[in-house]
Design an enzyme around this catalytic site. Structure first.
Site, PDB file in Angstrom:
ATOM      1  N   ASP A  83       3.737  22.954 153.669  1.00 24.57           N
ATOM      2  CA  ASP A  83       4.882  23.690 153.221  1.00 24.57           C
ATOM      3  C   ASP A  83       5.806  22.626 152.390  1.00 24.57           C
ATOM      4  OD1 ASP A  83       3.973  24.651 155.523  1.00 24.57           O
ATOM      5  OD2 ASP A  83       5.545  25.841 155.885  1.00 24.57           O
TER       6      ASP A  83
ATOM      7  N   ASP B 254      13.480  21.520 154.821  1.00 23.67           N
ATOM      8  CA  ASP B 254      13.584  22.703 154.066  1.00 23.67           C
ATOM      9  C   ASP B 254      14.795  22.781 153.265  1.00 23.67           C
ATOM     10  OD1 ASP B 254      11.014  23.766 154.530  1.00 23.67           O
ATOM     11  OD2 ASP B 254      11.760  24.528 156.593  1.00 23.67           O
TER      12      ASP B 254
HETATM   13  N1  GLY Z   1       7.833  27.315 155.625  1.00 19.92           N
HETATM   14  C1  GLY Z   1       7.549  28.034 156.796  1.00 19.92           C
HETATM   15  C2  GLY Z   1       6.455  29.096 156.466  1.00 19.92           C
HETATM   16  O1  GLY Z   1       5.871  29.167 155.367  1.00 19.92           O
HETATM   17  O2  GLY Z   1       6.480  29.778 157.667  1.00 19.92           O
END
Ligand code: GLY
Length: 396
Positions: free
Chosen positions: A177, A116
């Site tokens: 994601d 992330d």
């Molecule tokens: N990227 C983590 C979520 O969307 O919860």
């Protein structure tokens, strides 16, 4: 006379086309009004949360803000939102606040703990660089992209999202994601000329396209790959209802992510994928009339299930960009859908009143319904993509 008719005809032709291409001559989202609330809320949020190492993420049961440390995946969104408020207002006060919160994230340039880093650095430094051209931000973006690239294994052809500790018996975990983190790589490739970063992003997008999607263009949340052969071992969910269900935020990440990939590569396969995902969302019988998604398209209690405002803001922003790359008919359709989402979110069901909601802008997001965590609360990323979508809409 004849030439006058030709000119008239030409004018009519141009007008007719302008009106099919530009989807909306009257605008329905009260952007200016929304920004009044946004500024009031975030002014107070900044005043109440002075520790720049503790980033407001959501609220607790008493309505008090919950902060997170800078290594959390959401740490870039508050700074990013402040940059968008600066972008809209052009006021030095907001720029100073955004800079302060952005600089606090500088240690992340060397962060390799999870995928992330893309969200964390691109939303903060990426917006800061876009708006100020600050050369230090550019270096931090480049370093962070190289840190993210350490999580790419050429045998698998994907960036590893999470380390195996997150799931027993796993080998190489990739979540949908992760498509969002590619924007950092594309940007860094442009500013540094390092094509390796571009190639990694393309490889990741290609394998995601191949393995993360079902025939109806809904996406699995998580694919665990064989770390030697790069073949998928199993496909499942973490935050969705079930392995086979369509977790709403995951669908929105994919829509937005493949739109980025098309923007950066002009590869038509990514555009087609983004359009198909958009159609999955917009044609789904469980998309409510106000277009604010339930937390999972297959949630069993619909219509009595929680909405996920965060999925909706991500999709609205993605649709506004996607609408610029498609045929006039699709352009109209996607623009109108995004507009309907933003109109709903600007209404009293979702938009907070001044001083409420822990000073976040939007209510009613869902972090993880499956874990009963952050259900029906504000989330900093819902606010971030709302701001982005409002500005995209305003400048459309
Ligand atoms: N990227 C983590 C979520 O969307 O919860």
């Amino acid at each position: 006379m004849k030439s006058c008719n030709i000119i008239k005809g030409l004018i009519l032709f141009v007008f007719a086309n302008v009106f099919t291409i530009v989807p909306c001559s009257s605008r329905n989202v009260p952007v200016k009004k929304d920004f009044k609330i946004i500024k009031a809320q975030y002014q107070q949020m900044a005043e109440k949360n002075t520790d720049v190492n503790c980033v407001p993420r959501t609220i607790n049961k008493e309505g008090k803000p919950i902060c997170t440390d800078i290594e959390d995946w959401t740490s870039g969104f508050f700074a990013g939102s402040l940059w968008y408020i600066y972008d809209y207002t052009k006021s030095g006060k907001w720029r100073a606040e955004a800079e302060k919160r952005t600089v606090a994230l500088e240690p992340l340039r060397n962060f390799t703990g999870h995928h992330d880093i893309g969200f964390m650095v691109y939303c903060s430094f990426g917006n800061g660089y876009r708006l100020t051209g600050n050369p230090q931000y550019k270096e931090i973006i480049a370093d962070a992209a190289n840190s993210l690239a350490t999580r790419f294994d050429p045998r698998v052809g994907l960036i590893r999202s999470w380390d195996n500790i997150h799931l027993r018996d796993s080998e190489y975990l990739v979540i949908i994601d992760n498509m969002m983190n590619l924007e950092l790589l594309f940007e860094a490739a442009k500013i540094t000329g390092n094509n390796h970063l571009y190639d990694i992003a393309v490889s990741h997008a290609d394998k995601t396209l191949k393995h993360h999607y079902r025939p109806d263009f809904s996406s699995y949340h998580l694919v665990d790959y064989d770390s030697i052969t790069g073949e998928p071992r199993r496909k499942m969910t973490v935050q969705g209802l079930a392995d086979s269900s369509a977790w709403s935020r995951g669908q929105a990440w994919g829509l937005y992510g493949f739109t980025i990939c098309y923007r950066e590569t002009k590869d038509k396969r990514y555009l087609d994928q983004a359009v198909n995902i958009a159609d999955f969302i917009l044609n789904h019988p469980n998309l409510p009339e106000d277009k604010v998604m339930y937390w999972d398209f297959d949630a069993p209690g619909i219509p009595n299930e929680e909405r996920d405002v965060s999925a909706t803001t991500i999709a609205a922003s993605g649709l506004l960009e996607l609408s610029k790359y498609v045929s006039p008919d699709d352009r109209k359709r996607f623009f109108s859908a995004a507009e309907e989402m933003l109109v709903s979110l600007s209404g009293p069901d979702y938009l907070a009143k001044k001083g409420e909601n822990g000073n976040f802008i939007l209510k009613k997001s869902v972090g993880s319904r499956r874990h009963n965590s952050e259900v029906g609360v504000p989330l900093n990323y819902a606010d971030y993509y709302f701001l982005e979508a409002l500005i995209r809409y305003d400048r459309y």
